[in-house]
Design an enzyme around this catalytic site. Structure first.
Site, PDB file in Angstrom:
ATOM      1  N   SER A 120       6.232  62.527 -44.548  1.00 11.83           N
ATOM      2  CA  SER A 120       6.495  61.289 -43.799  1.00 11.83           C
ATOM      3  C   SER A 120       5.328  60.317 -43.873  1.00 11.83           C
ATOM      4  CB  SER A 120       6.729  61.604 -42.322  1.00 11.83           C
ATOM      5  OG  SER A 120       7.764  62.505 -42.171  1.00 11.83           O
ATOM      6  N   HIS A 141      10.559  60.110 -50.371  1.00 11.46           N
ATOM      7  CA  HIS A 141      10.676  60.219 -48.910  1.00 11.46           C
ATOM      8  C   HIS A 141      12.070  59.815 -48.418  1.00 11.46           C
ATOM      9  CE1 HIS A 141       9.390  58.694 -44.699  1.00 11.46           C
ATOM     10  NE2 HIS A 141       9.755  59.951 -44.647  1.00 11.46           N
ATOM     11  N   GLU A 153      12.050  56.183 -50.010  1.00 12.02           N
ATOM     12  CA  GLU A 153      10.803  55.548 -50.438  1.00 12.02           C
ATOM     13  C   GLU A 153      10.220  56.369 -51.582  1.00 12.02           C
ATOM     14  OE1 GLU A 153       8.354  53.541 -46.824  1.00 12.02           O
ATOM     15  OE2 GLU A 153       8.712  55.670 -46.571  1.00 12.02           O
ATOM     16  N   ASN A 191       7.550  53.989 -42.056  1.00 18.98           N
ATOM     17  CA  ASN A 191       6.975  54.622 -40.860  1.00 18.98           C
ATOM     18  C   ASN A 191       5.807  53.830 -40.276  1.00 18.98           C
ATOM     19  OD1 ASN A 191       8.773  56.664 -40.570  1.00 18.98           O
ATOM     20  ND2 ASN A 191       7.611  58.150 -41.775  1.00 18.98           N
TER      21      ASN A 191
HETATM   22  N1  CAA Z   1      26.283  64.625 -41.844  1.00 23.47           N
HETATM   23  C1  CAA Z   1      27.442  63.986 -42.114  1.00 23.47           C
HETATM   24  N2  CAA Z   1      27.974  63.020 -41.349  1.00 23.47           N
HETATM   25  C2  CAA Z   1      27.297  62.700 -40.236  1.00 23.47           C
HETATM   26  C3  CAA Z   1      26.071  63.320 -39.871  1.00 23.47           C
HETATM   27  C4  CAA Z   1      25.572  64.320 -40.746  1.00 23.47           C
HETATM   28  N3  CAA Z   1      24.398  64.948 -40.513  1.00 23.47           N
HETATM   29  N4  CAA Z   1      25.631  62.759 -38.704  1.00 23.47           N
HETATM   30  C5  CAA Z   1      26.547  61.836 -38.358  1.00 23.47           C
HETATM   31  N5  CAA Z   1      27.553  61.789 -39.271  1.00 23.47           N
HETATM   32  C6  CAA Z   1      28.695  60.875 -39.295  1.00 23.47           C
HETATM   33  C7  CAA Z   1      29.617  61.040 -38.130  1.00 23.47           C
HETATM   34  O1  CAA Z   1      30.588  62.015 -38.401  1.00 23.47           O
HETATM   35  C8  CAA Z   1      30.218  59.652 -38.004  1.00 23.47           C
HETATM   36  O2  CAA Z   1      31.235  59.445 -38.968  1.00 23.47           O
HETATM   37  P1  CAA Z   1      32.350  58.271 -38.811  1.00 23.47           P
HETATM   38  O3  CAA Z   1      31.616  56.967 -38.827  1.00 23.47           O
HETATM   39  O4  CAA Z   1      33.230  58.437 -39.999  1.00 23.47           O
HETATM   40  O5  CAA Z   1      33.018  58.534 -37.495  1.00 23.47           O
HETATM   41  C9  CAA Z   1      29.079  58.727 -38.382  1.00 23.47           C
HETATM   42  O6  CAA Z   1      28.180  59.532 -39.157  1.00 23.47           O
HETATM   43  C10 CAA Z   1      28.382  58.170 -37.188  1.00 23.47           C
HETATM   44  O7  CAA Z   1      27.911  59.250 -36.380  1.00 23.47           O
HETATM   45  P2  CAA Z   1      27.995  59.326 -34.806  1.00 23.47           P
HETATM   46  O8  CAA Z   1      29.195  58.566 -34.341  1.00 23.47           O
HETATM   47  O9  CAA Z   1      27.836  60.750 -34.404  1.00 23.47           O
HETATM   48  O10 CAA Z   1      26.676  58.637 -34.296  1.00 23.47           O
HETATM   49  P3  CAA Z   1      26.097  57.182 -34.549  1.00 23.47           P
HETATM   50  O11 CAA Z   1      27.147  56.154 -34.538  1.00 23.47           O
HETATM   51  O12 CAA Z   1      24.936  57.049 -33.634  1.00 23.47           O
HETATM   52  O13 CAA Z   1      25.515  57.233 -36.039  1.00 23.47           O
HETATM   53  C11 CAA Z   1      23.475  57.498 -37.176  1.00 23.47           C
HETATM   54  C12 CAA Z   1      24.587  58.181 -36.428  1.00 23.47           C
HETATM   55  C13 CAA Z   1      24.003  56.908 -38.480  1.00 23.47           C
HETATM   56  C14 CAA Z   1      22.447  58.571 -37.475  1.00 23.47           C
HETATM   57  C15 CAA Z   1      22.890  56.343 -36.310  1.00 23.47           C
HETATM   58  O14 CAA Z   1      22.641  56.820 -35.025  1.00 23.47           O
HETATM   59  C16 CAA Z   1      21.651  55.781 -36.882  1.00 23.47           C
HETATM   60  O15 CAA Z   1      21.674  55.052 -37.859  1.00 23.47           O
HETATM   61  N6  CAA Z   1      20.486  56.120 -36.277  1.00 23.47           N
HETATM   62  C17 CAA Z   1      19.194  55.694 -36.766  1.00 23.47           C
HETATM   63  C18 CAA Z   1      18.714  56.635 -37.807  1.00 23.47           C
HETATM   64  C19 CAA Z   1      17.352  56.292 -38.322  1.00 23.47           C
HETATM   65  O16 CAA Z   1      16.777  55.251 -38.036  1.00 23.47           O
HETATM   66  N7  CAA Z   1      16.781  57.198 -39.106  1.00 23.47           N
HETATM   67  C20 CAA Z   1      15.457  57.066 -39.630  1.00 23.47           C
HETATM   68  C21 CAA Z   1      14.555  57.963 -38.874  1.00 23.47           C
HETATM   69  S1  CAA Z   1      12.891  57.807 -39.470  1.00 23.47           S
HETATM   70  C22 CAA Z   1      12.765  58.945 -40.661  1.00 23.47           C
HETATM   71  O17 CAA Z   1      13.610  59.751 -40.917  1.00 23.47           O
HETATM   72  C23 CAA Z   1      11.508  58.885 -41.441  1.00 23.47           C
HETATM   73  C24 CAA Z   1      10.431  59.823 -41.043  1.00 23.47           C
HETATM   74  O18 CAA Z   1       9.685  60.211 -41.923  1.00 23.47           O
HETATM   75  C25 CAA Z   1      10.135  60.149 -39.656  1.00 23.47           C
END
Ligand code: CAA
Length: 285
Positions: A120, A141, A153, A191
């Site tokens: 990360s 990443h 990334e 990040n």
């Molecule tokens: N696998 C497959 N499908 C998944 C899933 C998974 N692991 N998690 C969720 N889904 C699907 C759901 O089934 C749902 O499908 P439909 O749209 O067809 O109904 C869809 O994704 C949306 O899921 P939810 O309704 O459960 O929840 P949500 O609307 O909140 O969406 C999310 C989930 C897309 C993760 C959204 O919350 C989001 O974009 N969150 C922000 C994520 C983010 O910013 N990530 C970056 C983190 S930083 C990082 O990772 C870097 C690091 O180094 C720290």
């Protein structure tokens, strides 16, 4: 050079996600972890994610079975890396551990193999320096949850070659993801921006300025973020977030990156977010 076989080290949230998307793109994947229970947990997470995709009608059940069939879980490092053209490590975010892993990989992998880290924010250059192929070491990443997040990334270390970058870019595009190129810097690009924003939300919360629910509601409705910063901290993992912030603070030396004391306290208490069942919010575990 073309990637034909992929190995992923670490079967945690990120490792299993990376193995899944590589298998979905048709690559045979070896997913390795140090203990069989971690491997089984990773395989179960892949199955659960694919079941979710199938239940939404976005994949045929037969295709999901083919995807799981392409992922081979193992605890045997030698077997996992045999013939791999690309190894992506997603082990714990501790530089000393990463260096041991890269040294082992350098000794076991074929000379043409690209060694990638999903770190990360740790230094790719430092990991590369323990190998005899630093030009073939790169940061690849992914973002959590890997099956859904479109960005990858690509981090260029001090001596990463143009060829390594080009091959990695083609691989990421085959996964259906969009790569951005980043020259190595603490926290890379995303990040460096995202984690201080989450940290600020934690400061606000600990100062009693607003409730966790209201802080998150504020950023969802006021900034159009898909989830609020505190829910995002829980998704990323509070320990991972703390690692990134400590790295930014230590390397860039500016107070603006100082991790919120509450974050450190919660990590010490085992409040790691979704993976431990509790963080800023509670999760059914
Ligand atoms: N696998 C497959 N499908 C998944 C899933 C998974 N692991 N998690 C969720 N889904 C699907 C759901 O089934 C749902 O499908 P439909 O749209 O067809 O109904 C869809 O994704 C949306 O899921 P939810 O309704 O459960 O929840 P949500 O609307 O909140 O969406 C999310 C989930 C897309 C993760 C959204 O919350 C989001 O974009 N969150 C922000 C994520 C983010 O910013 N990530 C970056 C983190 S930083 C990082 O990772 C870097 C690091 O180094 C720290």
């Amino acid at each position: 050079m073309e990637i034909k076989k992929v190995c992923v080290l670490g079967a945690g949230i990120m490792g299993s996600g990376i193995a899944q998307v590589a298998a979905q793109a048709g690559f045979p994947v070896a997913m390795r972890d140090v203990e069989d229970r971690f491997v089984q947990k990773g395989l179960a997470a892949i199955k659960q994610s694919l079941d979710r995709i199938v239940s939404k009608g976005k994949m045929e059940a037969g295709e999901a079975a083919a995807v799981t069939g392409r992922v081979k879980g193992t605890t045997d490092l030698k077997e996992a890396v045999a013939d791999a053209d690309l190894v992506v490590e997603a082990v714990i975010e501790v530089m000393e551990v990463k260096k041991i892993v890269f040294k082992e990989l350098d000794a076991l992998c074929k000379p043409t193999a690209i060694l990638a880290s999903n770190t990360s924010g740790l230094s790719i250059t430092e990991m590369a320096a323990v190998t005899r192929r630093p030009e073939k070491v790169i940061g690849v990443h992914f973002f959590n949850p890997v099956p859904l997040m479109k960005l990858v990334e690509l981090i260029r270390g001090f001596v990463t070659s143009d060829e390594t970058l080009a091959v990695s870019k083609a691989f990421v595009q085959k996964l259906g993801k969009t790569p951005i190129e980043v020259t190595e810097a603490p926290g890379f690009a995303v990040n460096r921006i995202l984690c201080p924003m989450i940290n600020e939300a934690i400061f606000l919360y600990s100062e009693g300025v607003a409730s966790a629910e209201d802080i998150d509601q504020g950023m969802v409705l006021g900034a159009n973020h898909p989830i609020g910063p505190l829910a995002l901290a829980d998704l990323v993992g509070l320990d991972t977030l703390l690692h990134v912030l400590d790295g930014l603070h230590c390397e860039l030396g500016e107070d603006k990156y100082r991790p919120a004391p509450l974050l450190r306290k919660m990590v010490r208490a085992g409040y790691l977010g979704r993976k431990s069942g509790k963080g800023f919010f509670a999760y059914g575990k």
